[in-house]
Write an enzyme that holds these catalytic residues in place. Sequence first.
Site, PDB file in Angstrom:
ATOM      1  N   THR A  51      -6.612   2.031  11.680  1.00  0.00           N
ATOM      2  CA  THR A  51      -6.590   2.382  10.059  1.00  0.00           C
ATOM      3  C   THR A  51      -7.162   0.801   9.542  1.00  0.00           C
ATOM      4  O   THR A  51      -7.921   1.027   8.594  1.00  0.00           O
ATOM      5  CB  THR A  51      -5.254   2.704   9.582  1.00  0.00           C
ATOM      6  OG1 THR A  51      -4.245   1.529   9.988  1.00  0.00           O
ATOM      7  CG2 THR A  51      -4.864   4.023   9.689  1.00  0.00           C
ATOM      8  N   GLU A 101       0.384  -0.307  16.014  1.00  0.00           N
ATOM      9  CA  GLU A 101      -0.318   0.884  15.636  1.00  0.00           C
ATOM     10  C   GLU A 101      -1.165   1.573  16.714  1.00  0.00           C
ATOM     11  O   GLU A 101      -1.213   2.860  17.065  1.00  0.00           O
ATOM     12  CB  GLU A 101      -1.135   0.622  14.487  1.00  0.00           C
ATOM     13  CG  GLU A 101      -1.716   1.968  14.017  1.00  0.00           C
ATOM     14  CD  GLU A 101      -2.926   2.019  12.712  1.00  0.00           C
ATOM     15  OE1 GLU A 101      -2.733   1.072  12.056  1.00  0.00           O
ATOM     16  OE2 GLU A 101      -3.969   2.656  13.126  1.00  0.00           O
ATOM     17  N   ASN A 140      -3.355  -9.371   6.770  1.00  0.00           N
ATOM     18  CA  ASN A 140      -4.075  -8.900   5.670  1.00  0.00           C
ATOM     19  C   ASN A 140      -3.923  -9.856   4.410  1.00  0.00           C
ATOM     20  O   ASN A 140      -4.839  -9.818   3.710  1.00  0.00           O
ATOM     21  CB  ASN A 140      -3.800  -7.347   5.463  1.00  0.00           C
ATOM     22  CG  ASN A 140      -2.551  -7.363   4.463  1.00  0.00           C
ATOM     23  OD1 ASN A 140      -2.572  -7.555   3.275  1.00  0.00           O
ATOM     24  ND2 ASN A 140      -1.307  -7.135   5.371  1.00  0.00           N
ATOM     25  N   SER A 199       2.176  -6.336   2.425  1.00  0.00           N
ATOM     26  CA  SER A 199       3.691  -6.542   2.647  1.00  0.00           C
ATOM     27  C   SER A 199       4.626  -7.046   1.606  1.00  0.00           C
ATOM     28  O   SER A 199       5.729  -7.422   1.796  1.00  0.00           O
ATOM     29  CB  SER A 199       3.881  -7.050   3.945  1.00  0.00           C
ATOM     30  OG  SER A 199       3.241  -8.353   4.081  1.00  0.00           O
ATOM     31  N   CYS A 205       0.812  -1.085  -0.120  1.00  0.00           N
ATOM     32  CA  CYS A 205      -0.069   0.170  -0.047  1.00  0.00           C
ATOM     33  C   CYS A 205       1.009   1.153   0.108  1.00  0.00           C
ATOM     34  O   CYS A 205       2.143   1.198   0.293  1.00  0.00           O
ATOM     35  CB  CYS A 205      -0.988   0.007   1.499  1.00  0.00           C
ATOM     36  SG  CYS A 205       0.210   0.239   2.613  1.00  0.00           S
ATOM     37  N   HIS A 207      -1.884  -4.283  19.065  1.00  0.00           N
ATOM     38  CA  HIS A 207      -1.360  -3.897  17.781  1.00  0.00           C
ATOM     39  C   HIS A 207      -0.303  -2.781  17.983  1.00  0.00           C
ATOM     40  O   HIS A 207      -0.707  -1.941  18.579  1.00  0.00           O
ATOM     41  CB  HIS A 207      -2.319  -3.766  16.789  1.00  0.00           C
ATOM     42  CG  HIS A 207      -1.838  -3.498  15.290  1.00  0.00           C
ATOM     43  ND1 HIS A 207      -1.127  -2.590  14.775  1.00  0.00           N
ATOM     44  CD2 HIS A 207      -1.780  -4.434  14.311  1.00  0.00           C
ATOM     45  CE1 HIS A 207      -0.843  -2.705  13.563  1.00  0.00           C
ATOM     46  NE2 HIS A 207      -1.264  -4.071  13.137  1.00  0.00           N
TER      47      HIS A 207
HETATM   48 FE1  F3S Z   1      -1.157   1.275   4.304  1.00  0.00          FE
HETATM   49 FE2  F3S Z   1      -1.215   3.269   5.684  1.00  0.00          FE
HETATM   50 FE3  F3S Z   1      -3.304   2.262   4.711  1.00  0.00          FE
HETATM   51  S1  F3S Z   1       0.255   1.677   5.871  1.00  0.00           S
HETATM   52  S2  F3S Z   1      -2.834   0.034   4.912  1.00  0.00           S
HETATM   53  S3  F3S Z   1      -1.550   3.078   3.473  1.00  0.00           S
HETATM   54  S4  F3S Z   1      -2.841   3.138   7.010  1.00  0.00           S
END
Ligand code: F3S
Length: 675
Positions: free
Chosen positions: A169, A127, A227, A283, A11, A125
């Site tokens: 997120t 984050e 994911n 990833s 991403c 997590h």
């Molecule tokens: Fe990637 Fe940032 Fe969204 S790391 S999944 S663009 S919150």
Amino acid sequence: MIELAKSAGFCSGVRRAFDIAVTAAHKHGRAYTLGELVHNEDALAILHAQGVYAIGDVSELPDKSTQPAVVIRSHGVSRAVYEELERSGAIVYDATCPYVKKIHNIVSEINEPNSHIVIMGDKNHPEVRGIVGHVKCAYAVVNSPEELREVLRLQKKVRHIAQFLVAQTTFNERKWRDCIKIVNNLYTNAKIFDTICYATIKRQNEARILSKNSNIMVVIGSKRSSNSVKLYEISAEGCSHTFFITNAGALQNVISATKREISIAGARIPYGTVAVGITAGASVPTEIIMEVHNKMNEEIMRANEADAEGAEFMAEVEKTLPQKLYIGKRVKAFVVAVNANEVVVDLGVKQSGYIPADEIGGEPGSNPDDVVKPGDEIDCIVTKVNDAEGVIHLSKKSVDNELGFEKLTVAYNADAVIEGYVAAVVNSGVIVTYEGSRVFIPASQSGVPRGGDLATLLKQTVQFKVIEVNEQRKRLVGSIRAASKNENDAVKAKFWEEIEVGKAFTGEVKSIENYGVFVDLGGVDGMVHLSELSWKRIRHPKDAVSLGDTLSVVVKSFDPEKRRVSLTAKNPDENPWAKFVEAYQEGSIAKATIVNLTQFGAFAQIIPGVDGLIHISQISGERVNNVADVLQVGQEVEVKVTEIDEARERISLSMRAVNAPETAADEVAQAEGDE
Ligand code: F3S
């Protein structure tokens, strides 16, 4: 036949963090990330090879005195970690994803009395731990609508509460909608911030559609990546032949090409009906995705080759049959005559064939006789059959387009660099033509700097790569930038092949740090440490060089794996120590300038770059208690060279031996004994 999901792989947040980490490692020799940047072994191996290492926390940083480069990954960190990093003296690269940063900003601005924030997410997590570390008021972390209901029930008892709601997120979108309803039912003035990042949802929706349209679905990712696992589950619902693999190597055992078929884990799919969908978790680096794509393509091509044997036989049979012409049929034709308006061709049938000038193809603005000449055999497509007039209209351009498209598709799969002609500048990019096919190159991929004039490319021959192929719409997107990256990679590879200790370079100073400077050696940067910049003693690299200076350097050492080159800018012919030993011996009298005072004596410079020590006992015939009482920096003095230690490049000096020679020699021996 193979469709790659548009949002497969990194991403934007992970891509940004990846790039920042690699750039930091190249600049500083190595970089440390606080935790793994991605949960994917192949991606970590790529990072490792580039000099990026994962550590658990700031305390694990090696030798902080060398100012290590530290990258904050896309998950972000708490305020406390930022402070700890500042204290550690590390050079910090903040790769926190902008979506996560936004949440940090939201929660850190809420600090009214009676404020309460509910963070929807997994409290373990990283984050969420980072977000919590920016909160300045009461808060709770909950992971489901049920938990939220319970927390709010207790909060309701507190009067005049200002309620806020944010989400991790990657929080589940459906649950988030339920949570919003719960909060709105209980509070009329709650502030709800939709902080979910829709990159994940978009990727999942794409996988859902793609898997339904595919009879082989490949999901690339690690089982450690939640994911990626989710993508696999979604894809498996849509396609019964779904494979979850980490890289192309894993395809080896499940898929192979047999005659006119692709065989997958026992099932067989006829070549002509194979529809492969590929997607990848957030990833997974592009390199791994392309390897899988190419491997699948190889298998399909193998089945295709087997199929081609049959096709060749059918073609031979067809040749023996009389030509039947219809619109859309591809035919071979011999050029009979060429004029400005049309080309006359012989099709081996009773009708005459005509190709209008605008259907001949060639570069824009060319004439028919620039493209074909009588006697040429060419491929065309029938566009109109007029039996009454005995005339057949054809197009060569359409075939050229098809062939060009096919060649460009092959080039795309092979990641090859091709040469094309910039035929037009359009709104947001340029059009490059290649063997009759048009390729759109967006401005961002043109290699022209943002705001630059795209017209500078017009009518130029350029090298480019195809980066997107849309089979259905026959649309191609290219990149000049990607091709020049290839060139840069080749330059770098050559550099690493040819580098050796002692090799001389002349390069521009690209950046200046406290500990040294980076010099461009022609696509690869090398580092000149502060101590290697000048024979003179300097406090900061800026005392010797400025940004943009051209510097002559020599390679001291290099490490191809870590992509590091250490350089020296010191010219051996100017070695001041060599000059000193040539001009002075023990017993020489010299003029010297005091350059530094210490408790035990003073350092005096005899020639630039060579200092000697005047021990406190050798300053005067009288006893000296404090060096600063009798000497000051910049003062000129007369000294005797009492000792030269060539191995350690050290010199002992005496003022007293000049001014009170009768006692000095004994005192020197005494002083050295005391030390
Ligand atoms: Fe990637 Fe940032 Fe969204 S790391 S999944 S663009 S919150």
